[in-house]
Design a protein around this motif. Structure first.
Motif, PDB file in Angstrom:
ATOM      1  N   ILE A   1       0.868  -1.180   0.000  1.00 40.64           N
ATOM      2  CA  ILE A   1       0.000   0.000   0.000  1.00 40.64           C
ATOM      3  C   ILE A   1       0.904   1.229   0.000  1.00 40.64           C
ATOM      4  O   ILE A   1       1.781   1.370   0.863  1.00 40.64           O
ATOM      5  CB  ILE A   1      -0.921   0.036   1.245  1.00 40.64           C
ATOM      6  N   LEU A   2       0.718   2.104  -0.964  1.00 41.50           N
ATOM      7  CA  LEU A   2       1.525   3.321  -1.053  1.00 41.50           C
ATOM      8  C   LEU A   2       1.324   4.183   0.192  1.00 41.50           C
ATOM      9  O   LEU A   2       0.203   4.281   0.699  1.00 41.50           O
ATOM     10  CB  LEU A   2       1.150   4.117  -2.295  1.00 41.50           C
ATOM     11  N   PRO A   3       2.385   4.823   0.685  1.00 37.94           N
ATOM     12  CA  PRO A   3       2.262   5.643   1.895  1.00 37.94           C
ATOM     13  C   PRO A   3       1.196   6.733   1.792  1.00 37.94           C
ATOM     14  O   PRO A   3       0.559   7.055   2.788  1.00 37.94           O
ATOM     15  CB  PRO A   3       3.658   6.252   2.056  1.00 37.94           C
ATOM     16  N   ARG A   4       0.984   7.284   0.612  1.00 38.95           N
ATOM     17  CA  ARG A   4      -0.040   8.336   0.493  1.00 38.95           C
ATOM     18  C   ARG A   4      -1.449   7.789   0.684  1.00 38.95           C
ATOM     19  O   ARG A   4      -2.393   8.553   0.839  1.00 38.95           O
ATOM     20  CB  ARG A   4       0.107   9.084  -0.826  1.00 38.95           C
ATOM     21  N   ARG A   5      -1.592   6.464   0.676  1.00 36.85           N
ATOM     22  CA  ARG A   5      -2.891   5.833   0.927  1.00 36.85           C
ATOM     23  C   ARG A   5      -3.015   5.313   2.351  1.00 36.85           C
ATOM     24  O   ARG A   5      -3.950   4.590   2.667  1.00 36.85           O
ATOM     25  CB  ARG A   5      -3.103   4.691  -0.060  1.00 36.85           C
ATOM     26  N   LEU A   6      -2.055   5.664   3.207  1.00 33.93           N
ATOM     27  CA  LEU A   6      -2.075   5.237   4.603  1.00 33.93           C
ATOM     28  C   LEU A   6      -2.416   6.426   5.487  1.00 33.93           C
ATOM     29  O   LEU A   6      -1.849   7.507   5.335  1.00 33.93           O
ATOM     30  CB  LEU A   6      -0.717   4.655   5.011  1.00 33.93           C
ATOM     31  N   SER A   7      -3.348   6.220   6.397  1.00 32.50           N
ATOM     32  CA  SER A   7      -3.760   7.306   7.281  1.00 32.50           C
ATOM     33  C   SER A   7      -3.883   6.783   8.707  1.00 32.50           C
ATOM     34  O   SER A   7      -3.688   5.601   8.972  1.00 32.50           O
ATOM     35  CB  SER A   7      -5.088   7.901   6.790  1.00 32.50           C
ATOM     36  N   GLU A   8      -4.225   7.683   9.598  1.00 30.21           N
ATOM     37  CA  GLU A   8      -4.481   7.303  10.989  1.00 30.21           C
ATOM     38  C   GLU A   8      -5.781   6.500  11.034  1.00 30.21           C
ATOM     39  O   GLU A   8      -6.640   6.685  10.189  1.00 30.21           O
ATOM     40  CB  GLU A   8      -4.625   8.553  11.863  1.00 30.21           C
ATOM     41  N   PRO A   9      -5.920   5.610  11.977  1.00 36.34           N
ATOM     42  CA  PRO A   9      -4.964   5.330  13.040  1.00 36.34           C
ATOM     43  C   PRO A   9      -3.868   4.387  12.567  1.00 36.34           C
ATOM     44  O   PRO A   9      -4.081   3.534  11.715  1.00 36.34           O
ATOM     45  CB  PRO A   9      -5.820   4.662  14.123  1.00 36.34           C
ATOM     46  N   GLY A  10      -2.711   4.579  13.160  1.00 31.84           N
ATOM     47  CA  GLY A  10      -1.614   3.647  12.961  1.00 31.84           C
ATOM     48  C   GLY A  10      -1.626   2.639  14.090  1.00 31.84           C
ATOM     49  O   GLY A  10      -2.511   2.667  14.952  1.00 31.84           O
ATOM     50  N   PRO A  11      -0.663   1.747  14.112  1.00 30.62           N
ATOM     51  CA  PRO A  11      -0.603   0.743  15.167  1.00 30.62           C
ATOM     52  C   PRO A  11      -0.365   1.365  16.546  1.00 30.62           C
ATOM     53  O   PRO A  11       0.317   2.388  16.663  1.00 30.62           O
ATOM     54  CB  PRO A  11       0.589  -0.134  14.776  1.00 30.62           C
ATOM     55  N   SER A  12      -0.927   0.729  17.569  1.00 37.71           N
ATOM     56  CA  SER A  12      -0.679   1.130  18.950  1.00 37.71           C
ATOM     57  C   SER A  12       0.738   0.713  19.338  1.00 37.71           C
ATOM     58  O   SER A  12       1.400  -0.036  18.611  1.00 37.71           O
ATOM     59  CB  SER A  12      -1.680   0.436  19.878  1.00 37.71           C
ATOM     60  N   ALA A  13       1.190   1.152  20.502  1.00 36.49           N
ATOM     61  CA  ALA A  13       2.526   0.768  20.976  1.00 36.49           C
ATOM     62  C   ALA A  13       2.643  -0.748  21.089  1.00 36.49           C
ATOM     63  O   ALA A  13       3.674  -1.324  20.727  1.00 36.49           O
ATOM     64  CB  ALA A  13       2.821   1.444  22.312  1.00 36.49           C
ATOM     65  N   ALA A  14       1.598  -1.405  21.579  1.00 30.29           N
ATOM     66  CA  ALA A  14       1.628  -2.873  21.700  1.00 30.29           C
ATOM     67  C   ALA A  14       1.700  -3.526  20.326  1.00 30.29           C
ATOM     68  O   ALA A  14       2.391  -4.537  20.145  1.00 30.29           O
ATOM     69  CB  ALA A  14       0.408  -3.367  22.471  1.00 30.29           C
ATOM     70  N   GLN A  15       1.005  -2.970  19.344  1.00 29.42           N
ATOM     71  CA  GLN A  15       1.040  -3.522  17.994  1.00 29.42           C
ATOM     72  C   GLN A  15       2.403  -3.298  17.349  1.00 29.42           C
ATOM     73  O   GLN A  15       2.902  -4.174  16.634  1.00 29.42           O
ATOM     74  CB  GLN A  15      -0.079  -2.917  17.146  1.00 29.42           C
ATOM     75  N   VAL A  16       3.021  -2.160  17.599  1.00 30.04           N
ATOM     76  CA  VAL A  16       4.372  -1.906  17.076  1.00 30.04           C
ATOM     77  C   VAL A  16       5.343  -2.919  17.681  1.00 30.04           C
ATOM     78  O   VAL A  16       6.184  -3.493  16.971  1.00 30.04           O
ATOM     79  CB  VAL A  16       4.827  -0.455  17.360  1.00 30.04           C
ATOM     80  N   GLU A  17       5.214  -3.184  18.964  1.00 32.73           N
ATOM     81  CA  GLU A  17       6.070  -4.193  19.586  1.00 32.73           C
ATOM     82  C   GLU A  17       5.863  -5.550  18.927  1.00 32.73           C
ATOM     83  O   GLU A  17       6.822  -6.290  18.689  1.00 32.73           O
ATOM     84  CB  GLU A  17       5.799  -4.298  21.083  1.00 32.73           C
ATOM     85  N   GLN A  18       4.615  -5.880  18.596  1.00 34.68           N
ATOM     86  CA  GLN A  18       4.344  -7.149  17.921  1.00 34.68           C
ATOM     87  C   GLN A  18       4.996  -7.195  16.529  1.00 34.68           C
ATOM     88  O   GLN A  18       5.485  -8.245  16.102  1.00 34.68           O
ATOM     89  CB  GLN A  18       2.836  -7.398  17.811  1.00 34.68           C
ATOM     90  N   LEU A  19       5.037  -6.075  15.841  1.00 37.23           N
ATOM     91  CA  LEU A  19       5.725  -6.026  14.541  1.00 37.23           C
ATOM     92  C   LEU A  19       7.202  -6.373  14.717  1.00 37.23           C
ATOM     93  O   LEU A  19       7.775  -7.133  13.918  1.00 37.23           O
ATOM     94  CB  LEU A  19       5.595  -4.644  13.899  1.00 37.23           C
ATOM     95  N   PHE A  20       7.821  -5.836  15.754  1.00 39.50           N
ATOM     96  CA  PHE A  20       9.237  -6.121  15.991  1.00 39.50           C
ATOM     97  C   PHE A  20       9.445  -7.564  16.460  1.00 39.50           C
ATOM     98  O   PHE A  20      10.467  -8.176  16.138  1.00 39.50           O
ATOM     99  CB  PHE A  20       9.837  -5.118  16.966  1.00 39.50           C
ATOM    100  N   ARG A  21       8.490  -8.119  17.183  1.00 41.59           N
ATOM    101  CA  ARG A  21       8.585  -9.536  17.570  1.00 41.59           C
ATOM    102  C   ARG A  21       8.501 -10.427  16.328  1.00 41.59           C
ATOM    103  O   ARG A  21       9.169 -11.459  16.248  1.00 41.59           O
ATOM    104  CB  ARG A  21       7.502  -9.905  18.572  1.00 41.59           C
ATOM    105  N   ALA A  22       7.694 -10.010  15.360  1.00 40.03           N
ATOM    106  CA  ALA A  22       7.613 -10.753  14.097  1.00 40.03           C
ATOM    107  C   ALA A  22       8.953 -10.702  13.376  1.00 40.03           C
ATOM    108  O   ALA A  22       9.418 -11.709  12.832  1.00 40.03           O
ATOM    109  CB  ALA A  22       6.491 -10.187  13.220  1.00 40.03           C
ATOM    110  N   ALA A  23       9.594  -9.530  13.372  1.00 36.18           N
ATOM    111  CA  ALA A  23      10.912  -9.409  12.734  1.00 36.18           C
ATOM    112  C   ALA A  23      11.915 -10.339  13.407  1.00 36.18           C
ATOM    113  O   ALA A  23      12.729 -10.983  12.738  1.00 36.18           O
ATOM    114  CB  ALA A  23      11.403  -7.960  12.813  1.00 36.18           C
TER     115      ALA A  23
END
Length: 192
Positions: free
Chosen positions: A18-40
């Motif tokens: 998804i192109l960044p110009r098509r991304l809007s709020e809301p973004g991930p919460s702090a817990a969801q961002v942590e989950q993204l890094f756990r996936a990495a």
């Protein structure tokens, strides 16, 4: 097939950039961002080198990144118009969540080949994209000529042997494209 296999197949086959110009709020919460890094962190990692790191770009630092994008453009194109320079700046402000993926390719022990480490970087990034998709967020990668700019290296304090690979952009998709046609395995698989 197990439910996990069905879910994984659906997740992988339905993910799209998804192109960044098509991304809007809301973004991930702090817990969801942590989950993204756990996936990495679940990426294959021969030698447990962790040949990647990620740098969050919070909202209050986006103006600094915007200036890097503008300076990188002016360095490579002295004739860039004010509109082009402003367009370069604007790219730093699009997605609610912006993360720089950095490949750590300098000497390491054990000496795992650079290409193998890049595969690990790619797997970590893909895991993050799939994790964001599983949370119903849109996500996409962006890169470009500014990635190799000395201004980028300075802003992100990249060390010798580190390379800025791409930005991971995450947010709520305001629009999605029609699913793209994917190649058939017979188009890219041969047998020895």
């Amino acid at each position: 097939m197990t439910q996990e296999a069905i879910f994984a197949e659906a997740l992988i086959s339905s993910r799209q950039n998804i192109l960044p110009r098509r991304l809007s709020e809301p973004g991930p919460s702090a817990a969801q961002v942590e989950q993204l890094f756990r996936a990495a962190a679940a990426a294959p990692d021969h030698g447990q080198l962790r040949p990647w790191r990620f740098v969050l770009v919070p909202a209050h630092k986006r103006a600094d990144l915007a200036e890097v994008f503008a300076r990188a453009l002016m360095d490579r194109d002295a004739g860039a118009t004010p509109e082009q320079i402003e367009s370069a700046r604007e790219k730093a402000h699009r997605a609610p969540l912006l993360i720089l993926a950095v490949a750590c390719l300098g000497p390491r022990e054990p000496d795992v080949p650079m290409l193998e480490r890049m595969v690990s970087v790619g797997c970590a990034v893909q895991n993050m994209l799939l994790s964001a998709h599983s949370m119903a967020f849109g996500a996409g990668l962006t890169s470009g000529q500014a990635m190799s700019s000395p201004h980028m290296r300075t802003l992100f304090q990249l060390q010798a042997g580190e390379e800025a690979v791409c930005f991971i952009n995450v947010g709520t998709a305001s629009r999605r494209k029609a699913p793209r046609l994917r190649p058939e395995p017979t188009d890219f698989v041969t047998s020895l």
